[in-house]
Scaffold this active site. Structure first.
Site, PDB file in Angstrom:
ATOM      1  N   SER A  57       0.846  -1.204   0.000  1.00 35.62           N
ATOM      2  CA  SER A  57       0.000   0.000   0.000  1.00 35.62           C
ATOM      3  C   SER A  57       0.880   1.251   0.000  1.00 35.62           C
ATOM      4  O   SER A  57       2.094   1.177   0.237  1.00 35.62           O
ATOM      5  CB  SER A  57      -0.863   0.002   1.259  1.00 35.62           C
ATOM      6  OG  SER A  57      -0.006   0.114   2.377  1.00 35.62           O
ATOM      7  N   LYS A 155      22.435   7.504 -15.861  1.00 35.90           N
ATOM      8  CA  LYS A 155      23.431   6.791 -16.625  1.00 35.90           C
ATOM      9  C   LYS A 155      23.347   5.292 -16.353  1.00 35.90           C
ATOM     10  O   LYS A 155      22.776   4.942 -15.324  1.00 35.90           O
ATOM     11  CB  LYS A 155      24.828   7.296 -16.292  1.00 35.90           C
ATOM     12  CG  LYS A 155      25.169   7.162 -14.784  1.00 35.90           C
ATOM     13  CD  LYS A 155      26.613   7.289 -14.520  1.00 35.90           C
ATOM     14  CE  LYS A 155      27.293   5.983 -14.284  1.00 35.90           C
ATOM     15  NZ  LYS A 155      26.933   5.245 -13.072  1.00 35.90           N
ATOM     16  N   HIS A 185      26.247  12.334 -11.554  1.00 34.03           N
ATOM     17  CA  HIS A 185      26.279  13.027 -10.257  1.00 34.03           C
ATOM     18  C   HIS A 185      27.666  13.560  -9.908  1.00 34.03           C
ATOM     19  O   HIS A 185      27.790  14.443  -9.071  1.00 34.03           O
ATOM     20  CB  HIS A 185      25.719  12.126  -9.143  1.00 34.03           C
ATOM     21  CG  HIS A 185      26.663  11.066  -8.673  1.00 34.03           C
ATOM     22  ND1 HIS A 185      26.862   9.897  -9.344  1.00 34.03           N
ATOM     23  CD2 HIS A 185      27.474  11.017  -7.595  1.00 34.03           C
ATOM     24  CE1 HIS A 185      27.749   9.167  -8.690  1.00 34.03           C
ATOM     25  NE2 HIS A 185      28.144   9.816  -7.625  1.00 34.03           N
ATOM     26  N   LYS A 189      29.114  17.411  -7.789  1.00 34.36           N
ATOM     27  CA  LYS A 189      29.947  17.514  -6.577  1.00 34.36           C
ATOM     28  C   LYS A 189      30.613  18.885  -6.558  1.00 34.36           C
ATOM     29  O   LYS A 189      31.228  19.306  -7.534  1.00 34.36           O
ATOM     30  CB  LYS A 189      31.010  16.403  -6.562  1.00 34.36           C
ATOM     31  CG  LYS A 189      30.436  15.007  -6.347  1.00 34.36           C
ATOM     32  CD  LYS A 189      31.545  13.976  -6.407  1.00 34.36           C
ATOM     33  CE  LYS A 189      31.008  12.552  -6.465  1.00 34.36           C
ATOM     34  NZ  LYS A 189      30.587  12.003  -5.198  1.00 34.36           N
ATOM     35  N   ASP A 242      30.189   2.002 -16.554  1.00 33.86           N
ATOM     36  CA  ASP A 242      29.693   2.537 -15.284  1.00 33.86           C
ATOM     37  C   ASP A 242      30.453   3.792 -14.876  1.00 33.86           C
ATOM     38  O   ASP A 242      29.861   4.752 -14.389  1.00 33.86           O
ATOM     39  CB  ASP A 242      29.845   1.461 -14.197  1.00 33.86           C
ATOM     40  CG  ASP A 242      29.290   1.891 -12.843  1.00 33.86           C
ATOM     41  OD1 ASP A 242      28.257   2.578 -12.833  1.00 33.86           O
ATOM     42  OD2 ASP A 242      29.884   1.535 -11.801  1.00 33.86           O
ATOM     43  N   HIS A 247      31.602   9.253 -15.508  1.00 32.11           N
ATOM     44  CA  HIS A 247      32.225  10.105 -14.485  1.00 32.11           C
ATOM     45  C   HIS A 247      33.648  10.558 -14.841  1.00 32.11           C
ATOM     46  O   HIS A 247      33.973  11.737 -14.747  1.00 32.11           O
ATOM     47  CB  HIS A 247      32.280   9.374 -13.145  1.00 32.11           C
ATOM     48  CG  HIS A 247      30.952   8.922 -12.638  1.00 32.11           C
ATOM     49  ND1 HIS A 247      29.797   9.632 -12.837  1.00 32.11           N
ATOM     50  CD2 HIS A 247      30.582   7.828 -11.920  1.00 32.11           C
ATOM     51  CE1 HIS A 247      28.784   9.001 -12.252  1.00 32.11           C
ATOM     52  NE2 HIS A 247      29.240   7.901 -11.703  1.00 32.11           N
ATOM     53  N   LYS A 333      36.874  -1.337  -8.524  1.00 35.04           N
ATOM     54  CA  LYS A 333      36.269  -1.747  -7.255  1.00 35.04           C
ATOM     55  C   LYS A 333      37.304  -2.521  -6.434  1.00 35.04           C
ATOM     56  O   LYS A 333      38.259  -3.081  -6.990  1.00 35.04           O
ATOM     57  CB  LYS A 333      35.065  -2.673  -7.510  1.00 35.04           C
ATOM     58  CG  LYS A 333      33.973  -2.056  -8.376  1.00 35.04           C
ATOM     59  CD  LYS A 333      33.169  -1.034  -7.625  1.00 35.04           C
ATOM     60  CE  LYS A 333      32.038  -0.496  -8.477  1.00 35.04           C
ATOM     61  NZ  LYS A 333      31.554   0.802  -8.021  1.00 35.04           N
TER      62      LYS A 333
HETATM   63  C1  BG6 Z   1      27.941   5.402  -9.461  1.00 32.30           C
HETATM   64  C2  BG6 Z   1      28.428   4.065  -9.929  1.00 32.30           C
HETATM   65  O1  BG6 Z   1      27.462   6.155 -10.552  1.00 32.30           O
HETATM   66  O2  BG6 Z   1      28.995   6.109  -8.827  1.00 32.30           O
HETATM   67  C3  BG6 Z   1      29.004   3.282  -8.756  1.00 32.30           C
HETATM   68  O3  BG6 Z   1      27.359   3.339 -10.521  1.00 32.30           O
HETATM   69  C4  BG6 Z   1      30.051   4.094  -8.025  1.00 32.30           C
HETATM   70  O4  BG6 Z   1      29.540   2.039  -9.214  1.00 32.30           O
HETATM   71  C5  BG6 Z   1      29.501   5.470  -7.673  1.00 32.30           C
HETATM   72  O5  BG6 Z   1      30.427   3.402  -6.847  1.00 32.30           O
HETATM   73  C6  BG6 Z   1      30.563   6.365  -7.077  1.00 32.30           C
HETATM   74  O6  BG6 Z   1      29.983   7.570  -6.671  1.00 32.30           O
HETATM   75  P1  BG6 Z   1      30.406   8.288  -5.340  1.00 32.30           P
HETATM   76  O7  BG6 Z   1      29.637   9.554  -5.331  1.00 32.30           O
HETATM   77  O8  BG6 Z   1      30.040   7.378  -4.214  1.00 32.30           O
HETATM   78  O9  BG6 Z   1      31.883   8.481  -5.454  1.00 32.30           O
END
Ligand code: BG6
Length: 472
Positions: A57, A155, A185, A189, A242, A247, A333
């Site tokens: 709900s 993205k 994003h 920043k 990614d 980025h 990673k």
């Molecule tokens: C995201 C990726 O867009 O950015 C992630 O999909 C990554 O894999 C992340 O960890 C990193 O963003 P930030 O702001 O945590 O450095």
């Protein structure tokens, strides 16, 4: 760059696709909460979450959002939470059927606009996998949800050049470019925007910002996080799509651009697009793919997966300013540290007054929430002899002001509400970046294993002349 005085925003219906997903939980609802707490949301708004599967709900959905906020935000103000949640509801939808959702949007508009729905704006946030993005956009068109709407597209924008062009065509079928907010994003920043301030507001740096002075540039974004439950996403995406095509290339754009002349949306985006036009398509022979050991043990990852969790590469911007200056990009990673570090390594001084090679200066930008800028310099060692020693100039920008920076998603959501596209990626930028990445997608380097907590495969360590600033 836009300024953000609070002023009257039109009433808004916000539709969040992917409202029960990870991004909504960790970033979008906390971003809305922060805007609400700062009094930056429109006075009249409604938030309609949507997705294929119902979370139960409306009340159950609101409980989930409350939980998500409690997880991500310290010192929640319960009054603000209640104020936000009373405007939140959920409707299921999919690419074939958006009728219920469209009815709910219209109903909310009637309420918000007191019958004058033409004054109500729509913000449609598409936090969806690339495979279904185009079909969902088409559904929005069919249901007539694009009128008075701004579409925020997450993205990756497609998975390669061909699919990104399909997505672009799907968008152009239903909306104009000035309605599309492709979100990356990293650009939201505070520290990234500070690259421009540092360079263009300081006579000290700008004259040295080119190939005559700079030997190489490193854009290094190691992450200590592993998959964090995103094995399935990574299997369909990989690190190149990614992180690099989005980025890190955007960071490169900010570092390498010419003086945009103005900080308005067309000028800044033109300047970045010009860098990407000159960015040489990546040479697969100068790209290293890595996969951390243990990646294949994740339940959502194939036992024989060849997906990369790490990329290091060498790039060139073929223009007057940067010709022959290598840009080294690295991210992955399960690395030893989480950092976002840009290093400009300068050419060594040719002066031998103090004897020997004094070694290069490095300007290092740490793009954290409290940005730090350091410059490695040579100074005279105290004492009777004319001998050099290494020293560091350090600037803690966080200590210069007591104003809290806006979190990236908070900042970017506010920009969408205000219709400001400056910090969003334009379609032609995305297209060019796929052209630059496509040779590597067509001729993928072999994936090399690396131990968790390491700086990646040996081939990546060997890539830059003079080694990486971080780690080595
Ligand atoms: C995201 C990726 O867009 O950015 C992630 O999909 C990554 O894999 C992340 O960890 C990193 O963003 P930030 O702001 O945590 O450095």
């Amino acid at each position: 760059m836009p300024t953000h005085d609070v002023d009257d925003l039109a009433p808004h219906v916000l539709v969040l696709f992917g409202a029960t997903g990870d991004l909504a939980r960790r970033k979008l609802f906390p971003g809305l909460y922060a805007l609400a707490a700062a009094g930056r949301l429109p006075e009249r708004y409604a938030v309609i979450g949507s997705g294929r599967h119902s979370p139960g709900s409306d009340e159950e959905f609101r409980d989930q959002v409350r939980e998500a906020l409690a997880e991500s935000v310290d010192d929640l103000d319960e009054q603000v939470v209640d104020g936000l949640l009373e405007r939140v509801s959920f409707r299921t939808s999919d690419a074939d059927d958006g009728a219920d959702l469209a009815a709910a949007v219209r109903e909310a508009e009637e309420e918000l606009g007191d019958g004058a729905t033409d004054d109500v704006r729509r913000l449609v946030y598409l936090s969806l996998p690339p495979a279904i993005m185009g079909d969902m956009v088409a559904m929005l068109g069919r249901e007539d949800l694009v009128e008075r709407a701004r579409l925020v597209v997450e993205k990756p924008f497609g998975l390669d050049l061909a699919s990104s062009r399909e997505l672009d065509a799907a968008l152009k079928d239903v909306v104009e470019e000035d309605q599309v907010f492709r979100i990356d994003h990293f650009i939201g920043k505070e520290a990234v925007q500070n690259i421009l301030a540092l360079r263009f507001a300081n006579r000290l740096f700008e004259p040295a910002w080119d190939r005559r002075s700079v030997a190489s540039v490193q854009i290094d974004v190691p992450e200590d996080l592993g998959l964090e439950g995103r094995g399935g996403f990574y299997e369909s995406t990989g690190c190149l799509r990614d992180m690099i095509s989005t980025h890190l290339c955007q960071l490169l754009g900010f570092v390498a651009l010419e003086d945009p002349g103005s900080l308005d949306a067309p000028s800044l985006r033109d300047a970045k697009a010009a860098v990407f036009a000159d960015l040489r398509p990546f040479d697969p022979a100068r790209v290293v793919f890595g996969q951390f050991e243990g990646y294949r043990d994740d339940e959502d990852v194939a036992d024989d997966s060849e997906v990369e969790t790490f990329v290091a590469l060498e790039a060139y911007v073929d223009n007057e300013r940067w010709r022959d200056v290598p840009f080294y990009l690295r991210t992955g990673k399960a690395m030893p540290e989480g950092r976002r570090t840009i290093t400009l390594r300068f050419r060594p001084s040719e002066n031998r007054l103090f004897g020997g090679d004094p070694g290069p200066n490095e300007l290092v930008l740490e793009l954290t929430d409290d940005p730090v800028v350091t410059v490695d310099i040579r100074a005279k060692r105290p004492g009777p002899d004319p001998v050099l020693t290494d020293a560091t100039l350090r600037l803690d920008l966080g200590e210069q002001t007591d104003q809290e920076p806006l979190e990236a998603y908070e900042r970017l959501l506010l920009d969408v509400l205000r219709g400001d596209q400056t910090l969003f990626t334009r379609g032609d930028e995305v297209d060019r970046l796929w052209q630059v990445c496509q040779p590597v997608l067509d001729d993928r380097p072999e994936v090399q294993p690396y131990p968790q907590g390491s700086w990646g495969p040996q081939a990546a360590l060997d890539l830059p002349r003079g080694g990486w600033r971080l780690g080595d």
